[in-house]
Design a protein around this motif. Structure first.
Motif, PDB file in Angstrom:
ATOM      1  N   ASN A 151      12.059  11.107  16.679  1.00 49.04           N
ATOM      2  CA  ASN A 151      12.011   9.984  15.748  1.00 49.04           C
ATOM      3  C   ASN A 151      10.694   9.948  14.986  1.00 49.04           C
ATOM      4  OD1 ASN A 151      14.547   8.749  16.095  1.00 49.04           O
ATOM      5  ND2 ASN A 151      13.879   7.700  17.942  1.00 49.04           N
ATOM      6  N   LEU A 152       9.601  10.212  15.698  1.00 46.68           N
ATOM      7  CA  LEU A 152       8.285  10.192  15.058  1.00 46.68           C
ATOM      8  C   LEU A 152       8.173  11.297  14.013  1.00 46.68           C
ATOM      9  CD1 LEU A 152       5.471   8.997  14.868  1.00 46.68           C
ATOM     10  CD2 LEU A 152       4.784  10.461  16.778  1.00 46.68           C
ATOM     11  N   ALA A 153       8.709  12.473  14.332  1.00 46.03           N
ATOM     12  CA  ALA A 153       8.709  13.567  13.361  1.00 46.03           C
ATOM     13  C   ALA A 153       9.469  13.169  12.099  1.00 46.03           C
ATOM     14  CB  ALA A 153       9.325  14.814  13.984  1.00 46.03           C
ATOM     15  N   ALA A 154      10.621  12.511  12.280  1.00 45.15           N
ATOM     16  CA  ALA A 154      11.414  12.072  11.126  1.00 45.15           C
ATOM     17  C   ALA A 154      10.656  11.027  10.314  1.00 45.15           C
ATOM     18  CB  ALA A 154      12.748  11.506  11.607  1.00 45.15           C
ATOM     19  N   GLU A 155      10.043  10.071  11.001  1.00 46.60           N
ATOM     20  CA  GLU A 155       9.297   9.029  10.298  1.00 46.60           C
ATOM     21  C   GLU A 155       8.162   9.628   9.471  1.00 46.60           C
ATOM     22  OE1 GLU A 155      10.001   5.344  13.468  1.00 46.60           O
ATOM     23  OE2 GLU A 155       7.961   6.032  13.008  1.00 46.60           O
ATOM     24  N   ASN A 156       7.447  10.583  10.038  1.00 50.17           N
ATOM     25  CA  ASN A 156       6.333  11.207   9.317  1.00 50.17           C
ATOM     26  C   ASN A 156       6.812  11.956   8.085  1.00 50.17           C
ATOM     27  OD1 ASN A 156       4.417  10.231  11.108  1.00 50.17           O
ATOM     28  ND2 ASN A 156       4.435  12.056  12.391  1.00 50.17           N
ATOM     29  N   LEU A 157       7.972  12.599   8.183  1.00 49.92           N
ATOM     30  CA  LEU A 157       8.537  13.292   7.029  1.00 49.92           C
ATOM     31  C   LEU A 157       8.928  12.312   5.929  1.00 49.92           C
ATOM     32  CD1 LEU A 157      10.746  15.863   8.965  1.00 49.92           C
ATOM     33  CD2 LEU A 157       8.955  16.483   7.314  1.00 49.92           C
ATOM     34  N   VAL A 158       9.558  11.221   6.318  1.00 46.50           N
ATOM     35  CA  VAL A 158       9.988  10.219   5.341  1.00 46.50           C
ATOM     36  C   VAL A 158       8.794   9.573   4.654  1.00 46.50           C
ATOM     37  CG1 VAL A 158      11.160   7.985   5.069  1.00 46.50           C
ATOM     38  CG2 VAL A 158      12.177   9.756   6.506  1.00 46.50           C
ATOM     39  N   LEU A 159       7.773   9.248   5.426  1.00 48.66           N
ATOM     40  CA  LEU A 159       6.611   8.552   4.879  1.00 48.66           C
ATOM     41  C   LEU A 159       5.627   9.481   4.180  1.00 48.66           C
ATOM     42  CD1 LEU A 159       5.905   6.177   7.899  1.00 48.66           C
ATOM     43  CD2 LEU A 159       7.063   5.592   5.770  1.00 48.66           C
ATOM     44  N   GLY A 160       5.694  10.779   4.493  1.00 51.78           N
ATOM     45  CA  GLY A 160       4.674  11.695   3.998  1.00 51.78           C
ATOM     46  C   GLY A 160       5.117  12.654   2.912  1.00 51.78           C
ATOM     47  N   THR A 161       6.312  12.473   2.345  1.00 54.49           N
ATOM     48  CA  THR A 161       6.780  13.368   1.292  1.00 54.49           C
ATOM     49  C   THR A 161       6.246  12.902  -0.059  1.00 54.49           C
ATOM     50  OG1 THR A 161       8.797  13.917   2.501  1.00 54.49           O
ATOM     51  CG2 THR A 161       8.807  14.317   0.126  1.00 54.49           C
ATOM     52  N   PRO A 162       5.460  13.718  -0.741  1.00 52.38           N
ATOM     53  CA  PRO A 162       4.864  13.300  -2.020  1.00 52.38           C
ATOM     54  C   PRO A 162       5.930  12.938  -3.050  1.00 52.38           C
ATOM     55  CG  PRO A 162       3.834  15.324  -1.208  1.00 52.38           C
ATOM     56  CD  PRO A 162       5.037  15.080  -0.357  1.00 52.38           C
ATOM     57  N   GLY A 163       5.674  11.892  -3.799  1.00 52.14           N
ATOM     58  CA  GLY A 163       6.556  11.501  -4.890  1.00 52.14           C
ATOM     59  C   GLY A 163       7.776  10.702  -4.487  1.00 52.14           C
ATOM     60  N   VAL A 222      16.972  -1.288  -0.419  1.00 52.52           N
ATOM     61  CA  VAL A 222      17.266  -0.400  -1.551  1.00 52.52           C
ATOM     62  C   VAL A 222      16.332  -0.684  -2.718  1.00 52.52           C
ATOM     63  CG1 VAL A 222      19.003   0.167  -3.311  1.00 52.52           C
ATOM     64  CG2 VAL A 222      19.666  -0.005  -0.902  1.00 52.52           C
ATOM     65  N   ASP A 223      16.041  -1.950  -2.968  1.00 58.46           N
ATOM     66  CA  ASP A 223      15.196  -2.267  -4.122  1.00 58.46           C
ATOM     67  C   ASP A 223      14.161  -3.344  -3.818  1.00 58.46           C
ATOM     68  OD1 ASP A 223      16.866  -4.457  -3.919  1.00 58.46           O
ATOM     69  OD2 ASP A 223      17.992  -4.012  -5.748  1.00 58.46           O
ATOM     70  N   ARG A 224      13.818  -3.469  -2.539  1.00 56.24           N
ATOM     71  CA  ARG A 224      12.838  -4.483  -2.161  1.00 56.24           C
ATOM     72  C   ARG A 224      11.920  -3.939  -1.072  1.00 56.24           C
ATOM     73  NH1 ARG A 224      14.128 -10.878  -0.887  1.00 56.24           N
ATOM     74  NH2 ARG A 224      11.976 -11.476  -0.402  1.00 56.24           N
ATOM     75  N   GLY A 225      10.671  -4.375  -1.090  1.00 58.46           N
ATOM     76  CA  GLY A 225       9.719  -3.958  -0.061  1.00 58.46           C
ATOM     77  C   GLY A 225       9.037  -2.648  -0.403  1.00 58.46           C
ATOM     78  N   GLY A 226       7.793  -2.525   0.024  1.00 62.49           N
ATOM     79  CA  GLY A 226       7.052  -1.308  -0.218  1.00 62.49           C
ATOM     80  C   GLY A 226       7.341  -0.242   0.811  1.00 62.49           C
ATOM     81  N   PRO A 227       6.871   0.978   0.585  1.00 65.55           N
ATOM     82  CA  PRO A 227       7.030   2.036   1.581  1.00 65.55           C
ATOM     83  C   PRO A 227       6.399   1.638   2.901  1.00 65.55           C
ATOM     84  CG  PRO A 227       6.248   2.933  -0.508  1.00 65.55           C
ATOM     85  CD  PRO A 227       6.156   1.442  -0.619  1.00 65.55           C
ATOM     86  N   GLY A 228       6.968   2.124   3.998  1.00 70.83           N
ATOM     87  CA  GLY A 228       6.422   1.811   5.304  1.00 70.83           C
ATOM     88  C   GLY A 228       7.485   1.672   6.358  1.00 70.83           C
ATOM     89  N   ILE A 229       7.075   1.174   7.514  1.00 72.74           N
ATOM     90  CA  ILE A 229       7.946   1.029   8.678  1.00 72.74           C
ATOM     91  C   ILE A 229       8.242  -0.443   8.898  1.00 72.74           C
ATOM     92  CG2 ILE A 229       8.127   1.397  11.173  1.00 72.74           C
ATOM     93  CD1 ILE A 229       6.099   3.701  10.837  1.00 72.74           C
ATOM     94  N   TYR A 230       9.515  -0.734   9.229  1.00 69.41           N
ATOM     95  CA  TYR A 230       9.933  -2.111   9.473  1.00 69.41           C
ATOM     96  C   TYR A 230      10.796  -2.180  10.733  1.00 69.41           C
ATOM     97  CZ  TYR A 230       8.633  -2.660   4.545  1.00 69.41           C
ATOM     98  OH  TYR A 230       7.946  -2.655   3.351  1.00 69.41           O
ATOM     99  N   ASN A 231      10.452  -3.079  11.641  1.00 68.00           N
ATOM    100  CA  ASN A 231      11.317  -3.349  12.786  1.00 68.00           C
ATOM    101  C   ASN A 231      12.492  -4.212  12.340  1.00 68.00           C
ATOM    102  OD1 ASN A 231       9.821  -2.010  14.761  1.00 68.00           O
ATOM    103  ND2 ASN A 231       8.598  -3.810  15.268  1.00 68.00           N
ATOM    104  N   VAL A 232      13.699  -3.732  12.625  1.00 64.86           N
ATOM    105  CA  VAL A 232      14.910  -4.487  12.290  1.00 64.86           C
ATOM    106  C   VAL A 232      15.520  -4.952  13.602  1.00 64.86           C
ATOM    107  CG1 VAL A 232      17.166  -4.391  11.160  1.00 64.86           C
ATOM    108  CG2 VAL A 232      15.228  -3.139  10.192  1.00 64.86           C
TER     109      VAL A 232
END
Length: 309
Positions: A151-163, A222-232
């Motif tokens: 999960n951590l590997a996936a999160e880092n990929l999602v958060l760390g992809t330029p652009g 989809v169209d709200r909130g900035g990049p980052g991690i959120y507990n749902v």
């Protein structure tokens, strides 16, 4: 808006696709099975075949769709979970390798945002409430540690992809139709059979979330909130010693038995020890503030009773 839902025929995926279509988005949905095409079309979306572990195929499918937003709901958790490690194996690969392929394709396709599911039940054992900045239990034993690392590997990929704006939604334990805590679900079946015990003092704090609330906050992202991690997760982290007898009573099952931590580790596995006696509570304050998350089921107590009552 063009939205691509990777793995959009699952428990969260189906109502999510329906919600996206209702909001006027043009939705493409990937599935591993051609027999799911009729279901996807019935939801108002366009189906495509995609194996999330085939990097070339992921790239071809996503670049052809040219989505502005990608929502990654790919898992392989629908089968029986008796062997916990084996049950998680394909999902772990989808987290690591599937997310890598998806993020590469998203960048090539010019996607603006990627929203990916993760888990809120990964934090290091401790006494206090946790949030998205709390340390993860990366050195956890056995399949727990392996799953957290994936999960951590996936999160880092999602958060760390330029652009690409990366949004990680750490879902709690899902309950509702089609889940393990739903009619005929694995956990419900085990409770009715008296096969789900309280571990030790039962103070592990489960972060529950109703499927409908998970869908609602994903639509918001989809169209709200900035990049980052959120507990749902809902508003009331649930100690096992509270929620398990409560649900057994609703199901008109016998009160759950108790076993020691040592017995749970030997007879069930390290996951039973972690979730049942060690898991700290998780906060949803960030999702409420940034995504406008207002759960329809703020407490598992009302949610369970509504579902089974």
């Amino acid at each position: 808006m063009r939205v691509f839902v990777a793995g959009g025929t699952g428990v969260v995926g189906r109502p999510l696709v329906e919600g996206l279509v209702d909001r006027g988005h043009s939705v493409t949905v990937s599935t591993r099975r051609r027999e799911s095409f009729e279901l996807v079309r019935g939801l108002g979306a366009e189906p495509v075949l995609m194996n999330g572990l085939d990097e070339a195929e992921v790239h071809t499918v996503i670049t052809a769709a040219e989505p502005e937003v990608i929502i990654n709901q790919m898992t392989a958790l629908s089968g029986p979970s008796q062997d916990y490690s084996a049950w998680l194996d394909t999902t772990n690969r989808l987290r690591r390798d599937g997310t890598r392929a998806l993020m590469s394709a998203a960048r090539t396709a010019g996607s603006r945002r990627v929203i990916a599911q993760s888990a809120s039940f990964m934090t290091r054992p401790g006494s206090g409430p946790t949030d998205e900045q709390s340390p993860l239990y990366v050195d956890a034993p056995g399949p727990i540690g392996i799953h957290i690392a994936a999960n951590l590997a996936a999160e880092n990929l999602v958060l760390g992809t330029p652009g690409v704006e990366g949004v990680v939604l750490r879902y709690g334990f899902l309950y509702g139709e089609g889940t393990a805590i739903g009619p005929d679900g694995d956990i419900v079946t085990a409770i009715k059979a008296g096969g789900l015990p309280i571990v030790g003092d039962g103070t592990g704090r489960y972060p529950f979330i109703h499927v409908r609330d998970a869908v609602s906050v994903t639509l918001q992202a989809v169209d709200r909130g900035g990049p980052g991690i959120y507990n749902v997760v809902d508003d009331e982290p649930a100690a096992q010693v509270e929620w398990l007898p409560y649900l057994a009573e609703i199901l008109k099952a016998a009160p759950p038995s108790r076993i020691s931590v040592a017995e749970a580790g030997e007879q069930i596995g390290v996951q039973a020890v972690y979730y049942g006696s060690q898991l700290p509570p998780a906060s949803n304050a960030k999702a409420k503030a940034a995504l406008g998350f207002t759960p329809d089921y703020p407490s598992w107590r009302d949610g369970f009773r509504k579902l089974f009552g």
